[in-house]
Design a protein around this motif. Structure first.
Motif, PDB file in Angstrom:
ATOM      1  N   GLY A  11       6.696   1.941   1.247  1.00  0.00           N
ATOM      2  CA  GLY A  11       7.469   0.916   1.209  1.00  0.00           C
ATOM      3  C   GLY A  11       8.103   1.034  -0.287  1.00  0.00           C
ATOM      4  N   SER A  12       8.766   0.043  -0.804  1.00  0.00           N
ATOM      5  CA  SER A  12       9.545   0.054  -1.967  1.00  0.00           C
ATOM      6  C   SER A  12       8.448  -0.425  -2.940  1.00  0.00           C
ATOM      7  N   LYS A  13       8.881   0.013  -4.258  1.00  0.00           N
ATOM      8  CA  LYS A  13       8.222  -0.395  -5.311  1.00  0.00           C
ATOM      9  C   LYS A  13       7.978  -1.796  -5.788  1.00  0.00           C
ATOM     10  N   LEU A  14       8.909  -2.559  -5.342  1.00  0.00           N
ATOM     11  CA  LEU A  14       8.973  -4.091  -5.223  1.00  0.00           C
ATOM     12  C   LEU A  14       7.857  -4.677  -4.408  1.00  0.00           C
ATOM     13  N   ARG A  15       7.696  -4.036  -3.082  1.00  0.00           N
ATOM     14  CA  ARG A  15       6.606  -4.509  -2.364  1.00  0.00           C
ATOM     15  C   ARG A  15       5.133  -4.100  -3.152  1.00  0.00           C
ATOM     16  N   ARG A  16       4.885  -2.814  -3.713  1.00  0.00           N
ATOM     17  CA  ARG A  16       3.870  -2.445  -4.426  1.00  0.00           C
ATOM     18  C   ARG A  16       3.330  -3.484  -5.745  1.00  0.00           C
ATOM     19  N   LEU A  17       4.710  -3.845  -6.268  1.00  0.00           N
ATOM     20  CA  LEU A  17       4.603  -4.918  -7.603  1.00  0.00           C
ATOM     21  C   LEU A  17       3.886  -6.301  -6.939  1.00  0.00           C
ATOM     22  N   VAL A  18       4.328  -6.648  -5.677  1.00  0.00           N
ATOM     23  CA  VAL A  18       3.573  -7.841  -5.632  1.00  0.00           C
ATOM     24  C   VAL A  18       2.333  -7.586  -5.542  1.00  0.00           C
ATOM     25  N   SER A  19       1.718  -6.512  -5.167  1.00  0.00           N
ATOM     26  CA  SER A  19       0.276  -6.521  -5.085  1.00  0.00           C
ATOM     27  C   SER A  19      -0.452  -6.733  -6.534  1.00  0.00           C
TER      28      SER A  19
END
Length: 454
Positions: A42-50
């Motif tokens: 997925g996007s970097k934003l999705r990983r940032l949420v984690s």
């Protein structure tokens, strides 16, 4: 198999950074290490949420009850004039917390454990004692702050409120039982309560926003006026808190980011974004406290407001709204509860990391809280509320004096390629951190000279 990082003075190659220390029973915050999954793909934003969460636990330390007392005193006495100190202290915090993140992810060790493994015993023991003093000072502030909040909202006598705060160990244990994400959710919920409370009070106060903007312009008189310097150091101690450096280097490892070099590099970047956003949020809260004090107390000629109870009592007549004092007390209790959680985790990190003593969390919490309750109860009984106000500000200055003992090892470890290899902090970041450390030491020296020698 993962190799251990080299000790000070060893001649291991820089390529060692391709490995990372594996999770161990030593200093893992009760098995919380690597328990939060990272969204793959997925996007970097999705990983940032984690990765969002640890930064807000750290940000709690930048808005604890001790900070309230210092900001109230600064705003009531000097108006908006010390806002620039809060801003500069926040910038320092962003840099130092970024280094704590780098140490934790790149080495797999929190700051306390790194001190134990890489420093001589004769240096390590004093550093441990200094860290414990910092945690006790932090706990002292939240004991008094929460007790005052309970008194203001429910009419509970201050001495009883101090004793009631010892029961928060039950809350901390419950949160740890349900997992680290539940701890983060609780912290963020309390931060939302604080934000709404102060947002409403700022709207009622209607500050001079032009004067607010000018307050962020540096003023050199803070170096020549002992009173300004004392409060400036209080703001610094309440913002850049030593126990947060130990805490952040540990809790960032709750993310299961993977062992590869690329995974750890991305983890450092995303965790730094989380930390920076959270500390910007904390600056907003800290500035709100000072702005509220300046717009209400300083503007009305009340230049000596340092007590949280006094501030609470003056808000209604000055703002003309009966709900303002209740919002103030609710936010104060929320700050105290938040600080309780983070101080407990920091205490675990320091005890496990420095001396490898693994107490049950409730035992560790009761010991730390007892060390804070004794002086808080004594001052409350002997000197009353006025004494607690002075003790709150003093606790923040003590934290500022403890800062170099956490900052210097952190800067040294993250700048040494023998320990972090290719994940070593960039030279420009190390240079900024060295300047920050020098400023902290110089200001502490000025304070000591002014109030002890002078």
């Amino acid at each position: 198999m993962i190799e251990p990082l080299p000790r000070s003075g060893s001649r291991q190659p820089a390529a060692l950074s391709a490995a990372v220390a594996t999770p161990s029973a030593d200093g893992d915050l009760g098995g919380l290490r690597g328990t939060v999954a990272i969204r793959g793909g997925g996007s970097k934003l999705r990983r940032l949420v984690s990765f969002l969460g640890p930064g807000y636990l750290v940000a709690v330390g930048y808005m604890d009850p001790g900070n309230w007392a210092t900001s109230l005193a600064a705003g009531s006495r000097f108006g908006y004039g010390l806002l620039f100190v809060a801003f500069l202290a926040n910038l320092m915090a962003i840099v130092l917390q970024a280094l704590a993140i780098r140490l934790g992810i790149a080495s797999g060790r929190d700051l306390a454990r790194a001190c134990r493994e890489f420093l001589p015993r004769g240096v390590n023991i004093p550093l441990w004692l200094m860290a414990e003093v910092a945690i006790i000072a932090t706990d002292l502030a939240e004991v008094i702050g929460t007790a005052i909040g309970l008194q203001l909202l429910f009419g509970i006598p201050l001495a009883w409120g101090v004793l009631i705060t010892s029961l928060d160990v039950v809350m901390v244990l419950a949160l740890q039982h349900f997992g680290f994400r539940k701890i983060e959710a609780f912290i963020i919920a309390m931060l939302a309560v604080i934000t709404l409370s102060f947002g409403a009070q700022i709207l009622m106060a209607d500050p001079d926003w032009g004067a607010v903007a000018r307050g962020f312009i540096p003023d050199a008189t803070v170096l020549t006026d002992p009173d300004r310097l004392y409060l400036a150091l209080g703001i610094l101690g309440a913002t850049v808190m030593p126990h947060n450096l130990y805490l952040h280097s540990a809790i960032v490892q709750t993310r299961a980011y993977g062992p590869s070099l690329d995974q750890r590099r991305e983890a450092i970047n995303l965790a730094t974004i989380d930390s920076t956003l959270a500390l910007i949020f904390a600056l907003g809260i800290n500035a709100s406290i000072l702005i509220l004090a300046a717009a209400t107390f300083h503007a009305s000629g009340r230049l000596d407001v340092t007590e949280l109870g006094e501030a609470h009592g003056l808000l209604m007549p000055l703002l003309g709204a009966s709900v303002a004092p209740s919002l103030f007390a609710i936010a104060l209790i929320a700050c105290g509860l938040n600080s309780t959680v983070t101080a407990t985790l920091a205490g675990q990190t320091v005890m496990e990391g420095f001396v490898q003593l693994r107490f049950q969390p409730w035992i560790r919490r009761l010991v730390t809280r007892a060390l804070a309750i004794v002086p808080a109860a004594a001052v409350t009984i002997i000197a009353g509320e006025h004494g607690t106000a002075s003790l709150l500000i003093l606790s923040q200055v003590i934290l500022s004096l403890q800062l170099p003992f956490a900052v210097l090892p952190l800067v040294w470890f993250t700048a040494d390629r023998r320990r972090l290899g290719t994940l070593t902090a960039p030279r420009w970041l190390t240079a900024i951190a060295v300047v920050i450390a020098a400023v902290i030491i110089a200001l502490n020296g000025m304070l000591t000279w002014t109030y002890v020698v002078g």
